[in-house]
Motif scaffolding. Structure first.
Motif, short mmCIF file in Angstrom:
data_model
loop_
_atom_site.label_atom_id
_atom_site.label_comp_id
_atom_site.label_asym_id
_atom_site.label_seq_id
_atom_site.Cartn_x
_atom_site.Cartn_y
_atom_site.Cartn_z
N GLU A 52 96.19 52.65 87.37
CA GLU A 52 95.37 52.74 86.17
C GLU A 52 95.81 53.96 85.38
O GLU A 52 96.18 54.98 85.97
N MET A 71 103.78 46.70 74.81
CA MET A 71 104.01 46.97 76.23
C MET A 71 105.27 46.23 76.64
O MET A 71 105.33 45.00 76.55
N LEU A 81 98.65 42.77 83.89
CA LEU A 81 98.54 43.95 83.05
C LEU A 81 97.33 43.77 82.15
O LEU A 81 97.22 42.77 81.44
N LYS A 82 96.41 44.74 82.20
CA LYS A 82 95.17 44.68 81.42
C LYS A 82 95.06 45.92 80.55
O LYS A 82 95.57 46.98 80.91
N PHE A 83 94.37 45.78 79.42
CA PHE A 83 94.00 46.96 78.64
C PHE A 83 92.64 46.73 78.02
O PHE A 83 92.22 45.60 77.80
N TYR A 90 87.75 45.15 80.00
CA TYR A 90 89.11 44.97 79.49
C TYR A 90 89.13 43.96 78.36
O TYR A 90 88.48 42.93 78.42
N CYS A 114 92.15 54.37 75.31
CA CYS A 114 92.51 53.04 75.79
C CYS A 114 92.79 53.13 77.29
O CYS A 114 93.46 54.05 77.75
N PHE A 116 94.47 51.27 80.66
CA PHE A 116 95.46 50.28 81.08
C PHE A 116 95.39 50.15 82.58
O PHE A 116 95.20 51.14 83.29
N ILE A 130 104.47 51.89 77.39
CA ILE A 130 103.33 51.59 76.53
C ILE A 130 103.47 52.41 75.26
O ILE A 130 103.56 53.63 75.31
#
Length: 139
Positions: A52, A71, A81-83, A90, A114, A116, A130
């Motif tokens: 994270e 990304m 992959l999350k944001f 998310y 943000c 990630f 990123i």
């Protein structure tokens, strides 16, 4: 004689309109609108552990309104992959593998931060870059 007066009135009216438009343009250009763009770039090495990261894009952004996000990277297997706005909420989640390039143009974004998160599925190594820009006002 009436024709001459009409011509003069027309010319004077045109001059007044040009001066008004010029003054309006000058006022618009001279206003301090304080729109601000802040960029951040982070490079990460990925492995078989979840990672994270939290980015503070701009602490001075008072009214953030949108973000551009890219990304890119490569992965030797699959991962997620999350944001999002926080580590529990998310905005988007993508399954990635191999070479990837994910781009979001002008997302509505009302935060100066943000989160990630990368979760490996079958991946054991890779890299992630990123790049984000936040658009805001300081007023």
């Amino acid at each position: 004689m009436n024709r001459n007066l009409l011509k003069i009135a027309g010319i004077v009216s045109a001059i007044v309109v040009v001066i008004m438009i010029g003054g309006f343009i000058y006022v618009l250009l001279s206003i301090d609108n304080s729109f601000w763009v802040t960029s951040r770039t982070i490079n990460m090495k990925l492995d078989d552990r979840a990672k994270e990261t939290f980015i503070v894009i701009d602490k001075q952004a008072i009214h953030p309104n949108s973000m551009e996000l890219r990304m890119t990277g490569s992965l030797n297997g699959q991962g997620i992959l999350k944001f999002g706005w926080s580590d529990s909420s998310y905005y988007r989640s993508d399954t990635i593998n191999g070479d990837f390039n994910i781009y979001f143009e002008r997302l509505d974004w009302y935060s100066d931060t943000c989160f990630f998160k990368f979760e490996p599925l079958s991946a054991t190594n890779g890299d992630l870059k990123i790049e984000c820009e936040i658009f805001s006002s300081r007023k």
